[in-house]
Write an enzyme that holds these catalytic residues in place. Sequence first.
Site, PDB file in Angstrom:
ATOM      1  N   SER A  70       0.823  -1.208   0.000  1.00 24.65           N
ATOM      2  CA  SER A  70       0.000   0.000   0.000  1.00 24.65           C
ATOM      3  C   SER A  70       0.859   1.262   0.000  1.00 24.65           C
ATOM      4  O   SER A  70       2.007   1.261   0.444  1.00 24.65           O
ATOM      5  CB  SER A  70      -0.904   0.027   1.235  1.00 24.65           C
ATOM      6  OG  SER A  70      -1.676  -1.144   1.311  1.00 24.65           O
TER       7      SER A  70
HETATM    8  N1  SAH Z   1      -1.039  -4.739   4.078  1.00 20.98           N
HETATM    9  C1  SAH Z   1      -0.361  -5.035   2.831  1.00 20.98           C
HETATM   10  C2  SAH Z   1      -1.214  -4.654   1.633  1.00 20.98           C
HETATM   11  C3  SAH Z   1      -1.231  -5.778   0.678  1.00 20.98           C
HETATM   12  S1  SAH Z   1      -2.429  -5.713  -0.616  1.00 20.98           S
HETATM   13  C4  SAH Z   1       1.023  -4.393   2.785  1.00 20.98           C
HETATM   14  O1  SAH Z   1       1.342  -3.590   3.686  1.00 20.98           O
HETATM   15  O2  SAH Z   1       1.802  -4.716   1.904  1.00 20.98           O
HETATM   16  C5  SAH Z   1      -3.708  -6.747   0.022  1.00 20.98           C
HETATM   17  C6  SAH Z   1      -3.356  -8.162   0.392  1.00 20.98           C
HETATM   18  O3  SAH Z   1      -4.568  -8.800   0.783  1.00 20.98           O
HETATM   19  C7  SAH Z   1      -2.776  -9.009  -0.734  1.00 20.98           C
HETATM   20  O4  SAH Z   1      -1.563  -9.578  -0.310  1.00 20.98           O
HETATM   21  C8  SAH Z   1      -3.836 -10.095  -0.963  1.00 20.98           C
HETATM   22  O5  SAH Z   1      -3.297 -11.341  -1.317  1.00 20.98           O
HETATM   23  C9  SAH Z   1      -4.511 -10.148   0.395  1.00 20.98           C
HETATM   24  N2  SAH Z   1      -5.861 -10.700   0.370  1.00 20.98           N
HETATM   25  C10 SAH Z   1      -6.848 -10.499  -0.535  1.00 20.98           C
HETATM   26  N3  SAH Z   1      -7.955 -11.165  -0.174  1.00 20.98           N
HETATM   27  C11 SAH Z   1      -7.668 -11.804   0.994  1.00 20.98           C
HETATM   28  C12 SAH Z   1      -8.412 -12.646   1.859  1.00 20.98           C
HETATM   29  N4  SAH Z   1      -9.669 -13.007   1.592  1.00 20.98           N
HETATM   30  N5  SAH Z   1      -7.808 -13.112   2.973  1.00 20.98           N
HETATM   31  C13 SAH Z   1      -6.523 -12.771   3.264  1.00 20.98           C
HETATM   32  N6  SAH Z   1      -5.774 -11.985   2.482  1.00 20.98           N
HETATM   33  C14 SAH Z   1      -6.342 -11.494   1.359  1.00 20.98           C
END
Ligand code: SAH
Length: 218
Positions: A70
């Site tokens: 993000s």
């Molecule tokens: N907090 C992260 C943002 C990553 S983007 C950071 O600081 O880098 C969002 C993430 O959510 C992705 O890695 C994706 O694989 C995960 N994601 C999407 N749907 C999900 C679900 N149902 N359960 C767990 N993770 C999920």
Amino acid sequence: MSELNIHGIGMTSQRTRDRLVDRLEQKGIHHKEVLRVLRKLPRHLFMDEALASRSYEDTALPIGHGQTISQPYIVARMTELLIEQGMPEKVLEVGTGSGYQAAVLGALVKELHTVEIIEPLYKNARDLLYKLGFRNIRSHLSNGAWGWEQNAPYDAIIVTAAPDTIPQALLDQLAAGGRMVIPVGKQRSTQYLKVISKEANGSISIEDHEAVQFVPLV
Ligand code: SAH
């Protein structure tokens, strides 16, 4: 942290990070603890080396598997919204991704549980967070739309992927008096950051904040 080169040179230096945090302050981030942690935490370690030179730009960047780390402003803003009424003790993050948001929270709260659905991302983040010295972060491989029931209830929940509607399991796993920060809305339409508060009597109130763009919660 000693075995990792966290000092670095050029784009990965403290001065570069300070400039990013100064910009976040100009954009309105004001929580002292959040700013302190962002100044300290080496964001470049949470992404591919090929992109490390861009790690202190205020933008989201790809981390593989169609996912992104993000934007620093959003990480700061969501963290601020989560803790502004007081520091929660036990927190759940849905969507570990790179582990950067988890590290920010891990530096602030007593106990963090973070759930990721893509196995290689889960493993990378888990190993990195351990190497960086975090012992209060527990990583789990699971569908975070179900929350993580084993350790519920949570004083705070942060969701870093956007569902169309707020998952009931997450509302159920939020403690009375707790707060949840979550982007809600369909892909390719406007999503809004929402802050959900659960009152002592269990009733729910929802505030809308800024428009955001997140990958979907699957
Ligand atoms: N907090 C992260 C943002 C990553 S983007 C950071 O600081 O880098 C969002 C993430 O959510 C992705 O890695 C994706 O694989 C995960 N994601 C999407 N749907 C999900 C679900 N149902 N359960 C767990 N993770 C999920």
